[in-house]
Write a protein that holds these residues in place. Structure first.
Motif, PDB file in Angstrom:
ATOM      1  N   LEU A  13       0.890  -1.255  -0.040  1.00  0.00           N
ATOM      2  CA  LEU A  13      -0.055  -0.020   0.031  1.00  0.00           C
ATOM      3  C   LEU A  13       0.949   1.168   0.034  1.00  0.00           C
ATOM      4  CD1 LEU A  13      -2.789  -0.886   2.354  1.00  0.00           C
ATOM      5  CD2 LEU A  13      -3.107  -0.105   0.294  1.00  0.00           C
ATOM      6  N   ARG A  17       0.867   4.121  -3.052  1.00  0.00           N
ATOM      7  CA  ARG A  17       0.664   5.469  -2.631  1.00  0.00           C
ATOM      8  C   ARG A  17       1.934   6.489  -3.047  1.00  0.00           C
ATOM      9  NH1 ARG A  17      -3.291   7.239  -0.447  1.00  0.00           N
ATOM     10  NH2 ARG A  17      -3.649   5.297   0.930  1.00  0.00           N
ATOM     11  N   ASP A  18       3.146   5.923  -3.049  1.00  0.00           N
ATOM     12  CA  ASP A  18       4.269   6.495  -3.560  1.00  0.00           C
ATOM     13  C   ASP A  18       4.239   6.435  -4.876  1.00  0.00           C
ATOM     14  OD1 ASP A  18       6.789   7.766  -2.965  1.00  0.00           O
ATOM     15  OD2 ASP A  18       7.829   5.952  -3.939  1.00  0.00           O
ATOM     16  N   SER A  21       1.883   9.022  -6.234  1.00  0.00           N
ATOM     17  CA  SER A  21       2.303  10.583  -5.913  1.00  0.00           C
ATOM     18  C   SER A  21       2.907  11.027  -6.962  1.00  0.00           C
ATOM     19  CB  SER A  21       2.874  10.601  -4.336  1.00  0.00           C
ATOM     20  OG  SER A  21       4.172  10.075  -4.636  1.00  0.00           O
ATOM     21  N   SER A  27      -2.266  11.581  -7.680  1.00  0.00           N
ATOM     22  CA  SER A  27      -2.022  11.612  -6.444  1.00  0.00           C
ATOM     23  C   SER A  27      -3.026  11.776  -5.317  1.00  0.00           C
ATOM     24  CB  SER A  27      -1.004  12.975  -6.156  1.00  0.00           C
ATOM     25  OG  SER A  27      -1.650  14.043  -6.458  1.00  0.00           O
ATOM     26  N   THR A  29      -5.700  10.004  -5.699  1.00  0.00           N
ATOM     27  CA  THR A  29      -6.388   8.781  -5.761  1.00  0.00           C
ATOM     28  C   THR A  29      -6.560   8.058  -4.363  1.00  0.00           C
ATOM     29  OG1 THR A  29      -5.632   8.291  -8.052  1.00  0.00           O
ATOM     30  CG2 THR A  29      -6.475   6.206  -6.913  1.00  0.00           C
ATOM     31  N   GLN A  30      -7.726   7.651  -4.114  1.00  0.00           N
ATOM     32  CA  GLN A  30      -7.860   6.912  -2.600  1.00  0.00           C
ATOM     33  C   GLN A  30      -7.650   5.363  -3.048  1.00  0.00           C
ATOM     34  OE1 GLN A  30     -11.537   7.863  -0.757  1.00  0.00           O
ATOM     35  NE2 GLN A  30     -10.761   9.775  -0.375  1.00  0.00           N
ATOM     36  N   ILE A  31      -6.969   4.910  -1.989  1.00  0.00           N
ATOM     37  CA  ILE A  31      -6.805   3.275  -2.053  1.00  0.00           C
ATOM     38  C   ILE A  31      -7.621   2.622  -1.102  1.00  0.00           C
ATOM     39  CG2 ILE A  31      -4.872   1.459  -1.823  1.00  0.00           C
ATOM     40  CD1 ILE A  31      -2.801   3.834  -2.590  1.00  0.00           C
ATOM     41  N   GLU A  50      -2.784   2.393   6.558  1.00  0.00           N
ATOM     42  CA  GLU A  50      -2.010   3.132   5.073  1.00  0.00           C
ATOM     43  C   GLU A  50      -3.205   3.150   4.272  1.00  0.00           C
ATOM     44  OE1 GLU A  50       0.978   4.038   4.471  1.00  0.00           O
ATOM     45  OE2 GLU A  50       1.751   3.654   6.442  1.00  0.00           O
ATOM     46  N   ASP A  52      -6.870   4.226   2.530  1.00  0.00           N
ATOM     47  CA  ASP A  52      -8.062   5.048   2.830  1.00  0.00           C
ATOM     48  C   ASP A  52      -9.327   4.618   3.128  1.00  0.00           C
ATOM     49  OD1 ASP A  52      -6.459   7.552   2.037  1.00  0.00           O
ATOM     50  OD2 ASP A  52      -6.167   6.728  -0.036  1.00  0.00           O
TER      51      ASP A  52
END
Length: 147
Positions: A13, A17-18, A21, A27, A29-31, A50, A52
């Motif tokens: 996760l 996210r990295d 970004s 960047s 975007t929800q996970i 970590e 969302d």
């Protein structure tokens, strides 16, 4: 593309996210992490930190958990999501409606308890994708949630 390996889910996760970004528009975007196996259960707190939001795949978890443990994990996970202010989505709530016009009494109760426990959404899959009664399924789940 991120390659899955033996790295814990929460590390993946963080890497996702990295990666997002660095893509500018993505960047924000929800996970949402889908919890569907023992690894997800074992690392739930780290994953929740970590992610969302969380998707609890009840059908898959039912394979990995003894029947007397599944509901406890679901209640605990929903509570933790609510305390963290993160959405919790449940799947596989009325599987019997894939082939039947009505859910089982147990499924109807499960939907109601999901709402009472603070679930933010119910995700229907096979019941509406290939089920014989997709409109009735949506209507029935909606009425249970509303009640």
């Amino acid at each position: 593309m991120l390659k899955m390996s033996v790295r814990p889910s929460y590390v993946i996760l963080m890497q996702a996210r990295d990666f997002l970004s660095k893509l500018g528009d993505l960047s924000q975007t929800q996970i949402f992490a889908k919890i569907e196996n023992v690894e997800g259960l074992t690392h739930f707190d780290e994953i929740l930190q970590e992610a969302d939001g969380i998707i609890l795949s009840r059908g898959n978890l039912g394979i990995d958990l003894p029947p007397e443990k599944g509901f406890l994990f679901q209640k605990s996970a929903l509570h933790k999501c609510n305390m963290a202010g993160k959405p919790a989505v449940l799947t596989r709530v009325v599987d019997s409606m894939t082939d039947n016009l009505r859910p089982t009494r147990a499924e109807a109760t499960d939907v109601a308890n999901a709402v009472l426990d603070g679930s933010d959404a119910i995700l229907l899959g096979a019941e509406t994708l290939r089920g014989l009664y997709p409109v009735e399924t949506i209507s029935t789940v909606g009425r249970i949630c509303s009640e």
